[in-house]
Design a protein around this motif. Structure first.
Motif, PDB file in Angstrom:
ATOM      1  N   ASP A 161       8.775  -6.096  12.161  1.00 39.85           N
ATOM      2  CA  ASP A 161       9.415  -5.196  11.203  1.00 39.85           C
ATOM      3  C   ASP A 161       8.654  -5.108   9.885  1.00 39.85           C
ATOM      4  OD1 ASP A 161      11.631  -4.202  12.638  1.00 39.85           O
ATOM      5  OD2 ASP A 161      12.655  -6.102  12.410  1.00 39.85           O
ATOM      6  N   GLU A 162       8.026  -6.177   9.464  1.00 35.17           N
ATOM      7  CA  GLU A 162       7.263  -6.091   8.221  1.00 35.17           C
ATOM      8  C   GLU A 162       6.096  -5.108   8.377  1.00 35.17           C
ATOM      9  OE1 GLU A 162       4.624  -8.862   5.178  1.00 35.17           O
ATOM     10  OE2 GLU A 162       6.161  -9.802   6.423  1.00 35.17           O
ATOM     11  N   HIS A 163       5.417  -5.184   9.509  1.00 37.18           N
ATOM     12  CA  HIS A 163       4.327  -4.239   9.745  1.00 37.18           C
ATOM     13  C   HIS A 163       4.861  -2.823   9.887  1.00 37.18           C
ATOM     14  CE1 HIS A 163       0.429  -2.784  10.860  1.00 37.18           C
ATOM     15  NE2 HIS A 163       0.822  -2.411  12.066  1.00 37.18           N
ATOM     16  N   TYR A 166       5.506  -1.460   6.509  1.00 38.35           N
ATOM     17  CA  TYR A 166       4.212  -1.150   5.893  1.00 38.35           C
ATOM     18  C   TYR A 166       3.675   0.181   6.412  1.00 38.35           C
ATOM     19  CZ  TYR A 166      -0.745  -1.506   4.722  1.00 38.35           C
ATOM     20  OH  TYR A 166      -2.013  -1.251   4.262  1.00 38.35           O
ATOM     21  N   ASP A 194      12.672  -7.624   6.268  1.00 41.24           N
ATOM     22  CA  ASP A 194      11.265  -7.552   6.656  1.00 41.24           C
ATOM     23  C   ASP A 194      10.706  -6.147   6.469  1.00 41.24           C
ATOM     24  OD1 ASP A 194      11.272 -10.208   7.295  1.00 41.24           O
ATOM     25  OD2 ASP A 194      11.412  -9.916   9.465  1.00 41.24           O
ATOM     26  N   ARG A 195      11.480  -5.120   6.798  1.00 35.82           N
ATOM     27  CA  ARG A 195      11.017  -3.743   6.620  1.00 35.82           C
ATOM     28  C   ARG A 195      10.783  -3.443   5.137  1.00 35.82           C
ATOM     29  NH1 ARG A 195      15.119  -1.141  11.255  1.00 35.82           N
ATOM     30  NH2 ARG A 195      14.481  -2.713  12.787  1.00 35.82           N
ATOM     31  N   THR A 197      10.035  -5.729   2.880  1.00 30.87           N
ATOM     32  CA  THR A 197       8.846  -6.497   2.484  1.00 30.87           C
ATOM     33  C   THR A 197       7.576  -5.719   2.809  1.00 30.87           C
ATOM     34  OG1 THR A 197       9.967  -8.614   2.786  1.00 30.87           O
ATOM     35  CG2 THR A 197       7.560  -8.640   2.856  1.00 30.87           C
ATOM     36  N   GLY A 198       7.537  -5.116   3.999  1.00 31.44           N
ATOM     37  CA  GLY A 198       6.378  -4.310   4.369  1.00 31.44           C
ATOM     38  C   GLY A 198       6.214  -3.101   3.475  1.00 31.44           C
ATOM     39  N   ARG A 201       4.710  -4.160   0.216  1.00 31.77           N
ATOM     40  CA  ARG A 201       3.278  -4.474   0.353  1.00 31.77           C
ATOM     41  C   ARG A 201       2.442  -3.203   0.298  1.00 31.77           C
ATOM     42  NH1 ARG A 201       0.212  -5.588   5.075  1.00 31.77           N
ATOM     43  NH2 ARG A 201       2.109  -5.709   6.349  1.00 31.77           N
TER      44      ARG A 201
END
Length: 341
Positions: A161-163, A166, A194-195, A197-198, A201
């Motif tokens: 999810d972070e990716h 992003y 997590d989404r 956070t991406g 970033r």
């Protein structure tokens, strides 16, 4: 009146053990006796309590699944994949909807434990590590979805999810958007966090880009529509020019609000991108760009991991399966359909 196995035995004139053998080990009983007992069962209308039998034996043929929102097509896809995989292994799936309630989630876990299901597949709202370890003491295999876990504790299935977050915001930045808004919540839920956070970033990589976070209590079309109406109340210079939503339902609500107002052009004034790539994303009045993840495969793999653990409880090694998200570009950010989408 409920007919019992004792009633069958008395009706046929045989022992309880003989009826039990006919039901559970018919190969140990001669054919004439099997025929007599089965005829007695038909005459009395006896229906065996298979659940009780399985509880006495300490196992069942069922798998429990707890979803956070059964009305979300992503979870429906995941449940369908899980059901199909359970059927392949001769098992049945029971699905409970927590509706993002931690208390309701625990009630389902208690119910599944009482029913001695073979495994429980869930996306925990809170940290349930110790409660899920208790399930394992009863030989119930817990598998987590969309949750970072230690491989020493549980198997899990997740998307990166972070990716994904992003990818979504980088796409908005790549098409020239700088006032980005993230819409979704509660942001305390791991996958949503997590989404976000991406997204942060990606924004940090562009000097003049900003990120506004609009936390919500749910991820529904209604919530998206409400947020859209709030955006419309702002002066044009204070509106975001790119919006990333934590799932597609929220994005579809935004589209409804903007299109119905006749005052916002998508994507000229505000570009929108969602997450999940549900079936409705392509059918929206403005087809929705999104981050695709394979909902059905989450379910297939989750049940597969439960089956692995059940079939080899002593030699099983916990696995963490991570699916990579994919950017899908449609009119809500590009202004034209991507023929590859």
């Amino acid at each position: 009146m409920v007919v019992s196995i004792r009633d069958v035995a008395e009706h046929v004139g045989v022992s309880l053990g003989t009826v039990s053998n006919v039901l559970n080990r018919p190969n140990t009983v001669n054919a004439d006796m099997v025929a007599r007992v089965l005829e007695g069962i038909r005459e009395l209308g006896y229906v065996r309590n298979d659940a009780a039998r399985q509880l006495r034996a300490g196992n069942s043929r069922t798998i429990g699944m707890i979803v956070q929102d059964s009305s979300n097509p992503f979870f429906a896809d995941m449940a369908r994949g899980a059901e199909d995989q359970a059927e392949v292994g001769g098992r049945m799936l029971i699905v409970g909807n927590s509706h993002q309630s931690a208390e309701r989630e625990l009630r389902y876990i208690d119910l599944f434990e009482e029913q001695r299901v073979q495994g429980v597949f869930l996306a925990p709202i809170d940290d349930l590590t110790e409660r899920l370890k208790q399930l394992r003491q009863h030989r119930i295999a817990p598998v987590l979805v969309q949750r970072r876990v230690s491989l020493d504790d549980f198997c899990s299935v997740a998307g990166d999810d972070e990716h994904g977050g992003y990818l979504a915001v980088k796409h908005l930045l790549d098409i020239g958007r700088r006032r980005i808004a993230f819409v979704g919540g509660p942001v305390s839920i791991i996958g949503i966090e997590d989404r976000l956070t991406g997204a942060r970033r990606a924004v940090d990589e562009v000097a003049d880009a900003t990120l506004e976070v609009i936390d919500t209590a749910e991820l529904t079309v209604g919530v998206g529509r409400s947020v859209g109406e709030q955006i419309l109340d702002r002066d044009r210079g204070r509106r975001p020019d790119g919006m990333f939503t934590a799932n597609d339902l929220v994005a579809l609500g935004l589209i409804q609000a903007f299109v119905m107002s006749h005052s916002v052009q998508i994507p000229d004034e505000i570009a929108l991108i969602g997450y999940d790539d549900i079936a409705f994303a392509t059918a929206a009045v403005v087809p929705l760009s999104t981050i695709r993840q394979p909902g059905a495969m989450f379910g297939v793999m989750g049940v597969s991991l439960i089956q692995e653990e059940v079939d080899s409880p002593d030699g099983h090694t916990h696995r963490q399966v991570l699916f990579q998200p994919e950017l899908v570009v449609r009119e809500s950010t590009a202004g034209f359909a991507d023929p590859e989408a």
